[in-house]
Design an enzyme around this catalytic site. Structure first.
Site, PDB file in Angstrom:
ATOM      1  N   PRO A 136       0.798  -1.228   0.000  1.00 37.19           N
ATOM      2  CA  PRO A 136       0.000   0.000   0.000  1.00 37.19           C
ATOM      3  C   PRO A 136       0.833   1.281   0.000  1.00 37.19           C
ATOM      4  CG  PRO A 136      -0.143  -1.117   2.118  1.00 37.19           C
ATOM      5  CD  PRO A 136       0.528  -2.070   1.170  1.00 37.19           C
ATOM      6  N   ASN A 137       0.342   2.210  -0.790  1.00 35.04           N
ATOM      7  CA  ASN A 137       0.894   3.575  -0.902  1.00 35.04           C
ATOM      8  C   ASN A 137       2.191   3.644  -1.716  1.00 35.04           C
ATOM      9  OD1 ASN A 137      -1.167   4.850   0.766  1.00 35.04           O
ATOM     10  ND2 ASN A 137      -0.239   3.687   2.425  1.00 35.04           N
TER      11      ASN A 137
ATOM     12  N   ARG B 122       5.132  10.597  -2.608  1.00 36.38           N
ATOM     13  CA  ARG B 122       4.751  10.428  -1.220  1.00 36.38           C
ATOM     14  C   ARG B 122       5.953  10.693  -0.310  1.00 36.38           C
ATOM     15  NH1 ARG B 122       4.780   4.422   1.380  1.00 36.38           N
ATOM     16  NH2 ARG B 122       3.871   4.979   3.370  1.00 36.38           N
TER      17      ARG B 122
ATOM     18  N   TYR C  83      11.062   8.768   1.546  1.00 38.07           N
ATOM     19  CA  TYR C  83      11.150   7.679   0.565  1.00 38.07           C
ATOM     20  C   TYR C  83      11.876   8.071  -0.725  1.00 38.07           C
ATOM     21  CZ  TYR C  83       7.755   5.619   3.743  1.00 38.07           C
ATOM     22  OH  TYR C  83       7.150   5.117   4.865  1.00 38.07           O
TER      23      TYR C  83
ATOM     24  N   ASN D 139       8.172  -5.553  -0.586  1.00 40.73           N
ATOM     25  CA  ASN D 139       8.011  -4.422   0.324  1.00 40.73           C
ATOM     26  C   ASN D 139       6.515  -4.338   0.590  1.00 40.73           C
ATOM     27  OD1 ASN D 139       7.783  -2.076   1.733  1.00 40.73           O
ATOM     28  ND2 ASN D 139       9.049  -0.839   0.355  1.00 40.73           N
TER      29      ASN D 139
ATOM     30  N   ALA E  57       2.985  -0.864   5.034  1.00 39.44           N
ATOM     31  CA  ALA E  57       2.475  -0.929   6.408  1.00 39.44           C
ATOM     32  C   ALA E  57       1.979  -2.325   6.787  1.00 39.44           C
ATOM     33  CB  ALA E  57       1.361   0.100   6.585  1.00 39.44           C
TER      34      ALA E  57
ATOM     35  N   GLU F 298      12.840  -9.324   2.098  1.00 42.03           N
ATOM     36  CA  GLU F 298      12.004  -8.206   2.568  1.00 42.03           C
ATOM     37  C   GLU F 298      12.780  -6.904   2.371  1.00 42.03           C
ATOM     38  OE1 GLU F 298      10.900  -8.660   6.663  1.00 42.03           O
ATOM     39  OE2 GLU F 298      10.255  -6.570   6.869  1.00 42.03           O
TER      40      GLU F 298
ATOM     41  N   HIS G  40      12.689  -2.556   2.787  1.00 41.03           N
ATOM     42  CA  HIS G  40      12.113  -1.273   3.190  1.00 41.03           C
ATOM     43  C   HIS G  40      13.032  -0.171   2.701  1.00 41.03           C
ATOM     44  CE1 HIS G  40       9.163  -3.348   5.435  1.00 41.03           C
ATOM     45  NE2 HIS G  40      10.122  -4.093   5.940  1.00 41.03           N
TER      46      HIS G  40
ATOM     47  N   ARG H 167      12.629   4.643  13.058  1.00 41.90           N
ATOM     48  CA  ARG H 167      11.354   5.366  13.018  1.00 41.90           C
ATOM     49  C   ARG H 167      10.457   4.945  14.194  1.00 41.90           C
ATOM     50  NH1 ARG H 167       9.059   4.977   7.108  1.00 41.90           N
ATOM     51  NH2 ARG H 167       7.753   6.655   7.923  1.00 41.90           N
TER      52      ARG H 167
HETATM   53  C1  DQA Z   1       8.135   1.032   4.171  1.00 37.64           C
HETATM   54  C2  DQA Z   1       8.151   1.251   5.684  1.00 37.64           C
HETATM   55  C3  DQA Z   1       6.778   0.998   6.266  1.00 37.64           C
HETATM   56  O1  DQA Z   1       6.792   1.182   7.664  1.00 37.64           O
HETATM   57  C4  DQA Z   1       5.785   1.955   5.654  1.00 37.64           C
HETATM   58  O2  DQA Z   1       4.488   1.701   6.151  1.00 37.64           O
HETATM   59  C5  DQA Z   1       5.791   1.949   4.168  1.00 37.64           C
HETATM   60  C6  DQA Z   1       7.073   1.859   3.484  1.00 37.64           C
HETATM   61  C7  DQA Z   1       9.500   1.404   3.529  1.00 37.64           C
HETATM   62  O3  DQA Z   1       9.693   1.033   2.363  1.00 37.64           O
HETATM   63  O4  DQA Z   1      10.320   2.073   4.150  1.00 37.64           O
HETATM   64  O5  DQA Z   1       4.760   2.071   3.526  1.00 37.64           O
HETATM   65  O6  DQA Z   1       7.911  -0.352   3.922  1.00 37.64           O
END
Ligand code: DQA
Length: 144
Positions: free
Chosen positions: A10-11, A18, A23, A73, A76, A97, A99, A106
């Protein structure tokens, strides 16, 4: 040709727009290009993104038939989704995985990952370069 699924949650469709201070300015298309460059000869990248937990579960089910490895990735959902962990546990190949941000620096709710209970490696804080590192590792693991 072996296929690596590069899945984003998501997002992450808004990557580049964003919170660029967190990011960065690169887009998901840039991430796909980075992954394609990083893939070893004989490997193809299949990128996909979903804003829905069930959408990610279905993409992982699809990967069972089509992929040698998964770069994920989960955004959330990393911190909340037992369903995605269960789906990954139905997949036989390597999982990395990723990020973009350094989640451990954070908020504390970002410190726990359900995905990490299945992942063969975890990368955080390398920016989008983390996807390329994850693809290189999946290629190694799929070749051995
Ligand atoms: C994320 C870190 C997550 O905590 C966050 O909710 C994201 C992006 C990252 O790529 O740093 O949406 O996965």
């Amino acid at each position: 040709m072996k296929t690596i699924y590069v899945l984003n949650g998501p997002n992450l469709n808004l990557l580049g727009k964003r919170q660029p201070e967190v990011y960065g300015h690169e887009t998901l298309e840039d991430v796909t290009a980075l992954c394609e460059q990083a893939a070893a000869a004989g490997f193809a990248i299949h990128p996909a993104q979903s804003n829905y937990e069930g959408g990610l579960v279905e993409l992982i089910h699809e990967a069972r038939e089509k992929a040698c490895g998964i770069v994920l990735n989960a955004g959330a959902y990393t911190h909340t989704s037992v369903a995605i962990l269960d789906a990954l546990n139905t997949f036989d190949g390597p999982v990395m995985e990723v990020h973009i941000s350094q989640v451990h620096k954070r908020e504390s709710f970002r410190h726990h990952s359900y995905i990490a209970m299945r992942a063969d490696g975890v990368i955080a804080g390398l920016g989008t370069e983390g996807y390329a590192a994850a693809v290189r590792r999946i290629c190694q693991l799929c070749e051995s």
